[in-house]
Design a protein around this motif. Structure first.
Motif, mmCIF file in Angstrom:
data_model
loop_
_atom_site.group_PDB
_atom_site.id
_atom_site.type_symbol
_atom_site.label_atom_id
_atom_site.label_comp_id
_atom_site.label_asym_id
_atom_site.label_seq_id
_atom_site.Cartn_x
_atom_site.Cartn_y
_atom_site.Cartn_z
ATOM 1 N N HIS A 42 -56.152 -38.681 -48.847
ATOM 2 C CA HIS A 42 -56.785 -40.009 -48.744
ATOM 3 C C HIS A 42 -55.784 -41.020 -48.203
ATOM 4 O O HIS A 42 -56.089 -41.806 -47.320
ATOM 5 C CB HIS A 42 -57.303 -40.438 -50.124
ATOM 6 C CG HIS A 42 -57.909 -41.795 -50.156
ATOM 7 N ND1 HIS A 42 -57.182 -42.915 -50.491
ATOM 8 C CD2 HIS A 42 -59.160 -42.221 -49.899
ATOM 9 C CE1 HIS A 42 -57.973 -43.971 -50.444
ATOM 10 N NE2 HIS A 42 -59.184 -43.577 -50.081
ATOM 11 N N GLY A 43 -54.561 -40.987 -48.728
ATOM 12 C CA GLY A 43 -53.530 -41.932 -48.312
ATOM 13 C C GLY A 43 -52.577 -41.384 -47.273
ATOM 14 O O GLY A 43 -51.770 -42.118 -46.719
ATOM 15 N N GLY A 44 -52.636 -40.065 -47.026
ATOM 16 C CA GLY A 44 -51.735 -39.459 -46.052
ATOM 17 C C GLY A 44 -50.293 -39.405 -46.505
ATOM 18 O O GLY A 44 -49.378 -39.524 -45.702
ATOM 19 N N VAL A 45 -50.085 -39.213 -47.824
ATOM 20 C CA VAL A 45 -48.736 -39.201 -48.394
ATOM 21 C C VAL A 45 -48.620 -38.084 -49.428
ATOM 22 O O VAL A 45 -49.629 -37.589 -49.934
ATOM 23 C CB VAL A 45 -48.412 -40.556 -49.070
ATOM 24 C CG1 VAL A 45 -48.387 -41.683 -48.055
ATOM 25 C CG2 VAL A 45 -49.393 -40.860 -50.190
ATOM 26 N N PRO A 46 -47.385 -37.717 -49.776
ATOM 27 C CA PRO A 46 -47.228 -36.815 -50.915
ATOM 28 C C PRO A 46 -47.748 -37.514 -52.172
ATOM 29 O O PRO A 46 -47.622 -38.728 -52.318
ATOM 30 C CB PRO A 46 -45.712 -36.600 -51.008
ATOM 31 C CG PRO A 46 -45.179 -36.983 -49.668
ATOM 32 C CD PRO A 46 -46.109 -38.035 -49.139
ATOM 33 N N ALA A 47 -48.335 -36.752 -53.069
ATOM 34 C CA ALA A 47 -48.905 -37.323 -54.296
ATOM 35 C C ALA A 47 -47.852 -37.325 -55.407
ATOM 36 O O ALA A 47 -47.644 -36.324 -56.075
ATOM 37 C CB ALA A 47 -50.148 -36.548 -54.712
ATOM 38 N N VAL A 69 -44.693 -33.467 -64.048
ATOM 39 C CA VAL A 69 -45.230 -34.510 -63.169
ATOM 40 C C VAL A 69 -44.578 -34.349 -61.801
ATOM 41 O O VAL A 69 -43.384 -34.035 -61.713
ATOM 42 C CB VAL A 69 -44.939 -35.914 -63.751
ATOM 43 C CG1 VAL A 69 -45.405 -37.005 -62.805
ATOM 44 C CG2 VAL A 69 -45.591 -36.077 -65.109
ATOM 45 N N THR A 70 -45.338 -34.586 -60.742
ATOM 46 C CA THR A 70 -44.772 -34.463 -59.401
ATOM 47 C C THR A 70 -43.804 -35.603 -59.101
ATOM 48 O O THR A 70 -43.960 -36.720 -59.584
ATOM 49 C CB THR A 70 -45.878 -34.433 -58.328
ATOM 50 O OG1 THR A 70 -46.689 -35.602 -58.448
ATOM 51 C CG2 THR A 70 -46.734 -33.187 -58.448
#
Length: 147
Positions: A42-47, A69-70
């Motif tokens: 959705h944001g085009g980034v690592p989560a 947690v990531t």
């Protein structure tokens, strides 16, 4: 036109030999384990900041092995399973993506369409590395066996 196409795409020429595929160094004997990462499509980034839980499923239900947690790269700081801890069997990873998207201000329905994504998969060859990525948005996800 046909000549141009043939010249550009090699039609009428013998097929060229492709190089032999290289083996993934993570799949050498002794280099086993389980890793994951999450990409926010959705944001085009690592989560970053997604809660993850890993369970091994047995006859009596699931045994939680890891809760983590990531990090900023959408990965965990350590493998979910180290090589020496990898056993054949059925596993589940829960990815808490609903809270992740809410924390980022993404408008979600109540309840969210996707809150916790649970992936159930099997590990059979414990001498190989398993990588289970998740590409997620508020309304869909995909996964695959990565390397």
């Amino acid at each position: 036109m046909a000549e141009l196409f043939q010249a550009n795409y090699g039609l009428g020429k013998p097929a060229r030999k492709l190089p032999e595929p290289t083996r993934n160094p993570m799949e050498r004997p002794g280099m086993a384990g389980l890793t994951t990462h999450i990409l926010d499509t959705h944001g085009g980034v690592p989560a970053a900041g997604v809660a993850i839980s890993l369970r091994r499923i047995g006859p009596e239900g699931g045994e939680t092995l890891v809760e983590t947690v990531t990090n900023a790269d959408g990965r965990t700081d350590a493998p979910l399973l180290a090589p020496e801890a990898t056993r054949p069997g059925i596993y589940e990873i829960d990815f808490a993506i609903g809270p992740y998207f809410r924390e980022r201000g993404v408008p979600l329905s109540e309840p969210a369409f996707l809150d916790v994504v649970t992936l159930r998969f099997g590990l059979s060859d414990t001498s190989r590395h398993y990588h289970v990525p998740l590409l997620a948005s508020p309304y869909g996800y995909t996964t695959y066996r990565g390397s």
